[in-house]
Design a protein around this motif. Structure first.
Motif, mmCIF file in Angstrom:
data_model
loop_
_atom_site.group_PDB
_atom_site.id
_atom_site.type_symbol
_atom_site.label_atom_id
_atom_site.label_comp_id
_atom_site.label_asym_id
_atom_site.label_seq_id
_atom_site.Cartn_x
_atom_site.Cartn_y
_atom_site.Cartn_z
ATOM 1 N N GLY A 1 22.393 -13.791 12.574
ATOM 2 C CA GLY A 1 23.463 -13.279 11.734
ATOM 3 C C GLY A 1 22.993 -12.125 10.874
ATOM 4 N N ALA A 2 23.464 -12.112 9.613
ATOM 5 C CA ALA A 2 23.165 -10.987 8.727
ATOM 6 C C ALA A 2 21.875 -11.207 7.940
ATOM 7 N N ARG B 1 19.983 -18.954 11.703
ATOM 8 C CA ARG B 1 20.074 -18.895 13.162
ATOM 9 C C ARG B 1 20.894 -20.062 13.689
ATOM 10 N N MET B 2 20.711 -21.219 13.082
ATOM 11 C CA MET B 2 21.449 -22.392 13.525
ATOM 12 C C MET B 2 22.950 -22.147 13.374
ATOM 13 N N THR B 3 23.344 -21.625 12.215
ATOM 14 C CA THR B 3 24.759 -21.356 11.977
ATOM 15 C C THR B 3 25.272 -20.310 12.960
ATOM 16 N N LYS C 1 28.180 -20.891 15.896
ATOM 17 C CA LYS C 1 29.403 -20.091 16.029
ATOM 18 C C LYS C 1 29.495 -19.498 17.423
ATOM 19 N N ALA C 2 28.363 -19.023 17.933
ATOM 20 C CA ALA C 2 28.351 -18.415 19.266
ATOM 21 C C ALA C 2 28.747 -19.443 20.317
ATOM 22 N N THR D 1 32.861 -21.592 24.081
ATOM 23 C CA THR D 1 33.738 -22.673 24.531
ATOM 24 C C THR D 1 35.190 -22.196 24.562
ATOM 25 N N GLU D 2 35.576 -21.496 23.517
ATOM 26 C CA GLU D 2 36.932 -20.949 23.421
ATOM 27 C C GLU D 2 37.209 -19.998 24.585
ATOM 28 N N LEU D 3 36.247 -19.113 24.835
ATOM 29 C CA LEU D 3 36.380 -18.092 25.872
ATOM 30 C C LEU D 3 36.524 -18.741 27.241
#
Lengths: 291, 79
Positions: free
Chosen positions: A90-91, A245-247, A251-252, A257-259
């Motif tokens: 992430g950021a 990284r876990m977060t 999310k990824a 899964t959505e995709l």
């Protein structure tokens, strides 16, 4: 509409990405637990050291003439940017890099223009992020994150302390992500040197015997507390990295899964359309033969 | 009296002790029950802990600091 085969290949590729991200999430979770344990193990030592220092500063004012506490006019600044060696978190790294630059630009803009602000990068990502911008970069030992122990971080802390006492730098600032919990990292800017001694007197006064002398103990303990402060910053950053990284990987995985769900729907629609088409062709063919 | 020995990485000893010998910066000294409160820096040497039943443990250290208060000893060391 995309052909059946195209959709099928996309589903397979998204699926394998999903497997990778979910595996990375698991790995980060395991590493996070380890990193958290290290923080917990270090804490009693740090708290106790702080207490003893507090007891001491009750009894003496010698802290102010310690070589690590000298306030000099800031002519040479060192900003230590602590990031990770790896990305995909992430950021996490971008925040540190941005913050390090903004400190230099806002607080020390005139020194920056004269090239008196240096950056020490710990972790490959801060080096990559800051290079090519005409800044004074010193690349730190990136291998330090492979195995974080007090013994391995001490030489680096000593080097910084030495740079301060010899006058190479007048102010040293640490920028890192403080670990709060797995999902939250707090971007922290902390003055490392000159040391800021908490002169707030505690209420409990114990009549201690000081061996050999108060001043000597103070002189011994301040470097220790600096090393601990540095070690803590690295441990925090390490735990925060795995948390971030876990977060990010969580999310990824959710997105994948959505995709996949969406692509499945497309695939089924396309399949149904082609079947309907075939039936139509057969029926109309049969009709034609009859006629 | 209760003694804890801590390094920055972990706790290496914790328990009841009858006698503790530490390498103070000005020379080695011993702590028995009901010792007066003291804060002292430690030099290179060995910490010896004698627990009940004459069980002895010793730890090699490079430097450290000891605090004794009301029969509770805390030793912070670097090895």
């Amino acid at each position: 509409m995309a052909s059946l085969k195209e959709i099928r290949t996309r589903i397979t590729s998204v699926n394998s990405t999903k497997q990778i991200t979910s595996a990375m999430k698991m790995v980060s979770a395991a590493k996070l637990r380890k990193a958290q344990d290290a923080i917990v193990r270090m804490r009693p030592y740090a708290i106790k050291l702080h207490e003893i220092l507090g007891n001491l500063s009750n009894a003496t004012d010698s802290a102010l003439d310690n070589p690590y506490a000298v306030q000099r006019e800031a002519k040479n600044i060192l900003i230590v940017a602590i990031t990770s060696n790896k990305g995909l978190c992430g950021a996490f790294n971008a925040n540190v890099i941005k913050k390090a630059q903004s400190i230099a630009a806002e607080k020390y803009s005139d020194l920056l223009a004269k090239g008196k602000v240096s950056f020490l990068t710990l972790g490959k990502k801060s080096y990559d992020g800051l290079k090519g911008k005409g800044l004074n970069l010193i690349q730190g030992n990136n291998a330090i994150f492979d195995k974080l122990t007090f013994e391995r971080t001490t030489p680096l802390a000593e080097e910084l302390m030495n740079d301060f006492t010899t006058g190479k730098f007048d102010t040293i600032i640490l920028v890192y992500n403080e670990f709060k919990n797995a999902a939250v990292q707090i971007l922290t800017e902390e003055q490392f040197l000159p040391v800021q001694i908490n002169t707030g007197k505690s209420k409990i006064v114990n009549d201690y015997i000081f061996e050999p002398t108060k001043d000597y103990i103070m002189k011994e303990l301040i470097p220790k507390s600096l090393k601990i402060q540095f070690y803590k910053a690295l441990l925090d950053s390490n735990a925060a990295e795995h948390g971030a990284r876990m977060t990010a990987m969580h999310k990824a995985t959710d997105n994948a899964t959505e995709l996949i769900k969406e692509l499945r729907l497309h695939y089924n629609k396309a399949r149904q359309a082609s079947i309907t088409n075939e039936i139509l062709e057969i029926v109309s063919g049969a009709e034609a033969l009859k006629g | 009296m209760f003694i804890e020995i801590l390094t920055p990485d972990k706790k290496i000893f914790e328990g009841e002790a009858e006698l503790v010998q530490v390498p103070g910066s000005n020379g080695s000294f011993e702590i028995l029950n009901n010792h007066a409160p003291i804060i002292s820096t430690l030099g290179e040497g060995k910490i010896k802990v004698v627990s009940e039943g004459k069980k002895e443990d010793s730890f090699q250290i490079k430097s450290g600091v000891i605090e004794v208060l009301k029969n509770k000893i805390i030793v912070l060391i670097e090895t």
